[in-house]
Design an enzyme around this catalytic site. Sequence first.
Site, mmCIF file in Angstrom:
data_model
loop_
_atom_site.group_PDB
_atom_site.id
_atom_site.type_symbol
_atom_site.label_atom_id
_atom_site.label_comp_id
_atom_site.label_asym_id
_atom_site.label_seq_id
_atom_site.Cartn_x
_atom_site.Cartn_y
_atom_site.Cartn_z
ATOM 1 N N SER A 1 -0.176 -2.495 8.046
ATOM 2 C CA SER A 1 0.813 -2.807 9.018
ATOM 3 C C SER A 1 0.430 -3.642 10.110
ATOM 4 O O SER A 1 1.198 -4.316 10.678
ATOM 5 C CB SER A 1 1.481 -1.451 9.709
ATOM 6 O OG SER A 1 1.992 -0.770 8.273
ATOM 7 N N GLY B 1 0.832 -1.276 0.057
ATOM 8 C CA GLY B 1 0.045 0.086 -0.021
ATOM 9 C C GLY B 1 0.999 1.270 0.073
ATOM 10 O O GLY B 1 0.765 2.066 -0.905
ATOM 11 N N HIS B 2 1.822 1.271 1.004
ATOM 12 C CA HIS B 2 2.665 2.208 1.207
ATOM 13 C C HIS B 2 3.654 2.829 -0.274
ATOM 14 O O HIS B 2 3.823 3.764 -0.962
ATOM 15 C CB HIS B 2 3.839 2.447 2.304
ATOM 16 C CG HIS B 2 3.023 2.159 3.556
ATOM 17 N ND1 HIS B 2 3.130 0.954 4.200
ATOM 18 C CD2 HIS B 2 2.534 3.070 4.259
ATOM 19 C CE1 HIS B 2 2.509 1.098 5.431
ATOM 20 N NE2 HIS B 2 2.227 2.293 5.518
ATOM 21 N N ASP C 1 -7.590 4.755 4.282
ATOM 22 C CA ASP C 1 -7.962 5.460 5.573
ATOM 23 C C ASP C 1 -8.715 6.855 4.786
ATOM 24 O O ASP C 1 -8.350 7.855 4.816
ATOM 25 C CB ASP C 1 -6.548 5.866 6.212
ATOM 26 C CG ASP C 1 -5.830 4.851 6.941
ATOM 27 O OD1 ASP C 1 -6.324 4.268 7.812
ATOM 28 O OD2 ASP C 1 -4.798 4.550 5.938
#
Length: 290
Positions: free
Chosen positions: A186, A36-37, A150
């Site tokens: 995470s 994702g990051h 998010d």
Amino acid sequence: MKIVRTISGLKKEIRAAQSAGKSIGFVPTMGFLHEGHLTLARQARSQNDVVVMSIFVNPLQFGPNEDFERYPRDEERDTRLAGEVGVDLLFLPSVEEMYPEEPAVTLTVHKRTNALCGLSREGHFDGVATVVMKLFHLTEADRAYFGKKDAQQLAVIHGLVDALNVPIEIIGVDTVREPDGLAKSSRNVYLLPEEREKAPAIYKALGLIKQSVEAGETDVASLKQKARYVLEEEAGAVIDYLEILSYPALEPIEKVNETIIAAAAVQYKQARLIDNVILPVKGSAPCTAQ
Ligand code: AMP
């Protein structure tokens, strides 16, 4: 890739990039990097001359009973992965560097927080807004990249930038998932094996809402009931919330006739997981949190 740990070191690099006329893309993270990051970083790489990533587990956004101390950290691996995706500047400040003393001023978010995670994580989005505003000032980025995973945070950041006229473009990036649908996080490392097996039910429940809305169903109560049944039967977790709201305003609705978010948060033994789907509805106002 350059690693900087101090604000003065970061400012020096930013000034050099600016005087060379380079555009700056910024990816704020709390580390323990996953796909994702890295997707955010790749998108930043493709749209900017210089990519800055920060890794900072921000104590201001954790409540007293939350997982600040045991939030997963692995600086060595993160450094390698950031370098591999083409980050130019990795900012790794300590808590003391970011907050040498109790801040004299912090931000308070007034809208888009009275729902979803805002209800159970008091002060969380104030902490997010405060650190993000600091990081925007420090990086002076042209663009900043946030995950739709998010989605409430993304809505709050859009609100922050609009309310305080922050000269930065906010770019929302689609959620990256495991092959079985579980959103990468995470915190997934804290799932027990049997919990990991059941966790894809979160996305399954949200997917059911998506399919039903696409098939023309508009009654929010019945959409929520169907999805809640799947979560209760299959997720093996305590449900914190399962909601359908307008997006990005995050107001309650009874009928689906504008862009909506279907969002869930569930608590496993050692990990609280969130996920959502954002559904643009034809003919409604365009969603600003793209
Ligand atoms: P975090 O390190 O969890 O604070 O996340 C840093 C950034 O990565 C935030 O903008 C997140 O929304 C984004 N992010 C986290 N997980 C995902 C994911 N599975 N897909 C896309 N973006 C994500």
